[in-house]
Structures are given as C-alpha cells and as structure tokens.
Design a protein around this motif. Sequence first.
Motif, PDB file in Angstrom:
ATOM      1  N   THR A  13       0.814  -1.220   0.000  1.00 54.44           N
ATOM      2  CA  THR A  13       0.000   0.000   0.000  1.00 54.44           C
ATOM      3  C   THR A  13       0.846   1.267   0.000  1.00 54.44           C
ATOM      4  N   LYS A  14       2.104   1.169   0.426  1.00 48.85           N
ATOM      5  CA  LYS A  14       2.971   2.348   0.477  1.00 48.85           C
ATOM      6  C   LYS A  14       3.946   2.435  -0.697  1.00 48.85           C
ATOM      7  N   LEU A  15       3.978   1.409  -1.529  1.00 50.78           N
ATOM      8  CA  LEU A  15       4.916   1.396  -2.643  1.00 50.78           C
ATOM      9  C   LEU A  15       4.566   2.486  -3.659  1.00 50.78           C
ATOM     10  N   LYS A  16       5.579   3.243  -4.067  1.00 48.21           N
ATOM     11  CA  LYS A  16       5.395   4.311  -5.050  1.00 48.21           C
ATOM     12  C   LYS A  16       6.380   4.118  -6.198  1.00 48.21           C
ATOM     13  N   PHE A  17       5.982   4.581  -7.365  1.00 46.89           N
ATOM     14  CA  PHE A  17       6.836   4.466  -8.540  1.00 46.89           C
ATOM     15  C   PHE A  17       8.224   5.048  -8.278  1.00 46.89           C
ATOM     16  N   GLU A  18       8.259   6.154  -7.576  1.00 49.06           N
ATOM     17  CA  GLU A  18       9.524   6.827  -7.289  1.00 49.06           C
ATOM     18  C   GLU A  18      10.462   5.973  -6.443  1.00 49.06           C
ATOM     19  N   ASP A  19       9.929   4.956  -5.764  1.00 51.35           N
ATOM     20  CA  ASP A  19      10.746   4.047  -4.947  1.00 51.35           C
ATOM     21  C   ASP A  19      11.453   2.987  -5.787  1.00 51.35           C
ATOM     22  N   LEU A  20      11.046   2.844  -7.041  1.00 52.23           N
ATOM     23  CA  LEU A  20      11.534   1.752  -7.874  1.00 52.23           C
ATOM     24  C   LEU A  20      12.805   2.142  -8.633  1.00 52.23           C
ATOM     25  N   ALA A  21      13.736   1.222  -8.684  1.00 49.95           N
ATOM     26  CA  ALA A  21      14.979   1.455  -9.422  1.00 49.95           C
ATOM     27  C   ALA A  21      14.697   1.465 -10.924  1.00 49.95           C
ATOM     28  N   PRO A  22      15.345   2.367 -11.672  1.00 46.51           N
ATOM     29  CA  PRO A  22      15.116   2.437 -13.122  1.00 46.51           C
ATOM     30  C   PRO A  22      15.372   1.117 -13.847  1.00 46.51           C
ATOM     31  N   ASP A  23      16.390   0.356 -13.437  1.00 49.68           N
ATOM     32  CA  ASP A  23      16.634  -0.915 -14.126  1.00 49.68           C
ATOM     33  C   ASP A  23      15.508  -1.907 -13.867  1.00 49.68           C
ATOM     34  N   LEU A  24      14.851  -1.789 -12.727  1.00 49.28           N
ATOM     35  CA  LEU A  24      13.715  -2.658 -12.410  1.00 49.28           C
ATOM     36  C   LEU A  24      12.508  -2.297 -13.271  1.00 49.28           C
ATOM     37  N   THR A  25      12.235  -1.015 -13.437  1.00 50.15           N
ATOM     38  CA  THR A  25      11.107  -0.624 -14.291  1.00 50.15           C
ATOM     39  C   THR A  25      11.379  -0.981 -15.749  1.00 50.15           C
ATOM     40  N   ASP A  26      12.639  -0.901 -16.163  1.00 46.51           N
ATOM     41  CA  ASP A  26      13.005  -1.309 -17.522  1.00 46.51           C
ATOM     42  C   ASP A  26      12.731  -2.799 -17.724  1.00 46.51           C
ATOM     43  N   LYS A  27      13.082  -3.616 -16.738  1.00 46.58           N
ATOM     44  CA  LYS A  27      12.810  -5.057 -16.838  1.00 46.58           C
ATOM     45  C   LYS A  27      11.312  -5.332 -16.867  1.00 46.58           C
ATOM     46  N   ALA A  28      10.540  -4.571 -16.097  1.00 43.48           N
ATOM     47  CA  ALA A  28       9.084  -4.760 -16.095  1.00 43.48           C
ATOM     48  C   ALA A  28       8.491  -4.416 -17.461  1.00 43.48           C
ATOM     49  N   LYS A  29       9.028  -3.395 -18.115  1.00 43.55           N
ATOM     50  CA  LYS A  29       8.567  -3.040 -19.459  1.00 43.55           C
ATOM     51  C   LYS A  29       8.876  -4.164 -20.453  1.00 43.55           C
ATOM     52  N   LYS A  30      10.088  -4.684 -20.383  1.00 49.35           N
ATOM     53  CA  LYS A  30      10.467  -5.776 -21.283  1.00 49.35           C
ATOM     54  C   LYS A  30       9.641  -7.026 -21.013  1.00 49.35           C
ATOM     55  N   LEU A  31       9.383  -7.313 -19.751  1.00 47.94           N
ATOM     56  CA  LEU A  31       8.564  -8.466 -19.392  1.00 47.94           C
ATOM     57  C   LEU A  31       7.141  -8.298 -19.924  1.00 47.94           C
ATOM     58  N   THR A  32       6.635  -7.070 -19.877  1.00 50.53           N
ATOM     59  CA  THR A  32       5.295  -6.796 -20.406  1.00 50.53           C
ATOM     60  C   THR A  32       5.234  -7.123 -21.897  1.00 50.53           C
ATOM     61  N   LEU A  33       6.231  -6.675 -22.643  1.00 50.56           N
ATOM     62  CA  LEU A  33       6.269  -6.976 -24.079  1.00 50.56           C
ATOM     63  C   LEU A  33       6.351  -8.477 -24.319  1.00 50.56           C
ATOM     64  N   HIS A  34       7.150  -9.152 -23.517  1.00 50.44           N
ATOM     65  CA  HIS A  34       7.292 -10.604 -23.654  1.00 50.44           C
ATOM     66  C   HIS A  34       5.963 -11.313 -23.394  1.00 50.44           C
ATOM     67  N   VAL A  35       5.302 -10.958 -22.301  1.00 50.63           N
ATOM     68  CA  VAL A  35       4.035 -11.616 -21.943  1.00 50.63           C
ATOM     69  C   VAL A  35       2.975 -11.350 -23.008  1.00 50.63           C
ATOM     70  N   ALA A  36       2.867 -10.113 -23.467  1.00 52.03           N
ATOM     71  CA  ALA A  36       1.880  -9.806 -24.509  1.00 52.03           C
ATOM     72  C   ALA A  36       2.187 -10.570 -25.796  1.00 52.03           C
ATOM     73  N   GLY A  37       3.457 -10.657 -26.141  1.00 54.31           N
ATOM     74  CA  GLY A  37       3.843 -11.417 -27.335  1.00 54.31           C
ATOM     75  C   GLY A  37       3.540 -12.892 -27.215  1.00 54.31           C
ATOM     76  N   VAL A  38       3.815 -13.455 -26.063  1.00 58.93           N
ATOM     77  CA  VAL A  38       3.521 -14.873 -25.829  1.00 58.93           C
ATOM     78  C   VAL A  38       2.013 -15.110 -25.881  1.00 58.93           C
ATOM     79  N   ALA A  39       1.243 -14.182 -25.311  1.00 54.21           N
ATOM     80  CA  ALA A  39      -0.218 -14.320 -25.345  1.00 54.21           C
ATOM     81  C   ALA A  39      -0.734 -14.290 -26.778  1.00 54.21           C
ATOM     82  N   LEU A  40      -0.205 -13.394 -27.582  1.00 56.22           N
ATOM     83  CA  LEU A  40      -0.640 -13.321 -28.979  1.00 56.22           C
ATOM     84  C   LEU A  40      -0.196 -14.558 -29.760  1.00 56.22           C
ATOM     85  N   ALA A  41       0.983 -15.078 -29.448  1.00 51.45           N
ATOM     86  CA  ALA A  41       1.464 -16.291 -30.124  1.00 51.45           C
ATOM     87  C   ALA A  41       0.602 -17.502 -29.774  1.00 51.45           C
TER      88      ALA A  41
END
Length: 155
Positions: A13-41
Amino acid sequence: MTEYTKGLCDFITKLKFEDLAPDLTDKAKKLTLHVAGVALAGRTLPTAVSARSAARATVGTQADLMSTMWGEPGKLPMHGAIMANATAADTLDWEDCSYTGHPSAHLVSVSMAMTEAMHRSGKDYLTAVIGGFEVYQRIACYIQPTPEFDSRKYG
C-alpha cells in the motif's frame, strides 16, 4: 492478521513508482512486451480460444470497469479480459520461470487490465507489476517446502 501479512499489506500500500529502481522498471517493461507477445502467439490454441469465448460471455457489474482482450476489437468486463489474457499468456508456457513458478502471465494481465479499467497511468501499471511480483515471491518463498521435503514421495 499475522505480523507477516500486516508487513506485506504495509509494503504494497505504500509502494510508489519513485521508490523503484530504473533498471527494475526497464525489466518490467520488457517483461510486459514478452508476456503480450507470448499471449498473442498462443491465442490460436484451444485453451486460449476457449478462454476468449468464456470471456465474451462474462457480464460485468460495473460498466466502467472494461478492459481489452489482447488481439480482439473492443472491450469487455475487466475480469473476463484478465482471464482470457492470462490464459493465452500461460498456454505456451513461455513466460518467466522462477523457483516458485510462472507469475508474469497473471501479474501482467491483471495489472494491465486494472490499469486500463481504472484509467491509471503507466507508472501505476509498472508499480503494480513490480509490487505484485514482490508480494508473490515473498508468499511463494514463505510457503515452499523445506529442503528436507521429499518431492518424490509427496509431490
């Protein structure tokens, strides 16, 4: 509620975007693309086709909570879109793998549908995905069998 559960609730409940490391958000973006691609496949496989059919039959209780079923036109009740997208993402079993399972197919599907339906931002989406992974992993590791557990005998 146990202290462990209170701690998890407090964390998420207290987690904020500003608390997240940039490399972690980058990995989450890449994971999102991967999951969406796998779902479409995997969307033409029988389990994904059945899930989409069931999702189209869902009835929402709140008309404003509508989300996209990936690869389909229009929107439908959020819980139906979540089920269809998560099923398609898990069908090929190509999503992430950790000691405790395959959380991304569901975490990405839930977070994306809720972000869309609730008109939240991309930062909110990334915070939800990363926070969801953290809570998932904490719980999964907590309930894992001890090293002494003989999976050949019980599992």
